[in-house]
Design a protein around this motif. Structure first.
Motif, PDB file in Angstrom:
ATOM      1  N   LEU A   1      32.735  40.788  29.704  1.00  0.00           N
ATOM      2  CA  LEU A   1      33.624  40.132  28.752  1.00  0.00           C
ATOM      3  C   LEU A   1      32.843  39.259  27.769  1.00  0.00           C
TER       4      LEU A   1
ATOM      5  N   VAL B   1      32.158  41.281  35.773  1.00  0.00           N
ATOM      6  CA  VAL B   1      33.288  41.281  34.841  1.00  0.00           C
ATOM      7  C   VAL B   1      33.089  40.191  33.789  1.00  0.00           C
TER       8      VAL B   1
ATOM      9  N   TYR C   1      35.838  52.517  36.517  1.00  0.00           N
ATOM     10  CA  TYR C   1      35.536  51.171  36.030  1.00  0.00           C
ATOM     11  C   TYR C   1      34.484  50.497  36.903  1.00  0.00           C
TER      12      TYR C   1
ATOM     13  N   LEU D   1      42.784  36.637  30.275  1.00  0.00           N
ATOM     14  CA  LEU D   1      42.302  36.704  31.649  1.00  0.00           C
ATOM     15  C   LEU D   1      43.330  36.190  32.648  1.00  0.00           C
TER      16      LEU D   1
ATOM     17  N   ASP E   1      41.805  46.041  28.703  1.00  0.00           N
ATOM     18  CA  ASP E   1      41.418  47.171  27.858  1.00  0.00           C
ATOM     19  C   ASP E   1      42.655  47.889  27.318  1.00  0.00           C
TER      20      ASP E   1
ATOM     21  N   GLN F   1      40.651  43.808  34.282  1.00  0.00           N
ATOM     22  CA  GLN F   1      39.810  44.317  33.192  1.00  0.00           C
ATOM     23  C   GLN F   1      40.424  45.574  32.580  1.00  0.00           C
TER      24      GLN F   1
END
Length: 219
Positions: free
Chosen positions: A42, A38, A179, A120, A101, A97
């Motif tokens: 990012l 992740v 994902y 985050l 999005d 995540q």
């Protein structure tokens, strides 16, 4: 709901295991692989967006998530810190995540080094609150403390985030699985690029060898 039925015999079970989303055996200590994936995703998104903004010589839309300057703590280390102190399940980082999005799709905001940390901490906190039935969920003041912001600011970020995504916190198991597959695919692509680069760096290559390495990386 907590682990989104990860214990079921799903076709993606091996990916969940690889990412570290399955519950670890008691006494086993380690950082789930999903955290680094992740973070890598990012980081690449931030680099890409900042290059595009600079190339077009335009400024990003400024929101409450934007700081005056980028934090000194990297995205990877910030994610590790959140995992260490929040005690939330590894699957929360995938859900976070997805939330990020959704936020980006509902706004004109680009993910950059000025807003990624606040997005985050907010998204992971929301994921823990919504997902982790079986885990201890701390209050906003605790998240703010180890997140490096004040409680009133985190409260404001939480409300702004929720209204921006129209309070859509529900994640289907299918979306979650997609994902996870995406994270694995991007990790594999990054590895394919890194391996020939490492091979080239390890060689004491002359001009002829350099051209060979360059063609290998280009493929």
């Amino acid at each position: 709901m907590g682990t989104l039925a990860l214990e079921s015999e799903d076709v993606r079970s091996d990916i969940y295991l690889s990412l570290g989303l399955k519950e670890l055996d008691k006494g086993v200590v380690g950082i789930p692989r999903v955290l680094s994936l992740v973070a890598s995703l990012l980081e690449r998104s931030v680099q890409r967006n900042e290059m595009l903004l600079e190339a077009k010589q335009v400024k990003d839309v400024v929101t409450v998530f934007h700081g005056l300057r980028a934090p000194s703590l990297s995205i990877s280390k910030y994610i590790d810190r959140i995992f260490k102190y929040s005690g939330c399940s590894p699957s929360c980082f995938v859900v976070a995540q997805i939330y990020v999005d959704r936020f980006l799709q509902c706004t004109e905001v680009k993910l950059t080094s000025l807003n990624v940390h606040r997005l985050l901490i907010t998204s992971i906190m929301l994921a823990a609150k919504f997902m982790d039935d079986a885990y201890i969920v701390f209050n906003n003041a605790y998240y703010a403390k180890f997140g490096g912001i004040i409680t009133s600011e985190l409260n404001r970020l939480e409300m702004n985030f929720l209204f921006s995504i129209d309070f859509r916190l529900q994640i289907s198991e299918e979306s979650f699985g997609k994902y996870c597959v995406q994270l694995e695919m991007e990790a594999a692509e990054a590895l394919q690029i890194e391996r020939p680069m490492q091979a080239c760096r390890s060689k004491k290559a002359g001009p002829k060898d350099d051209s060979t390495c360059a063609s290998t990386i280009a493929r």
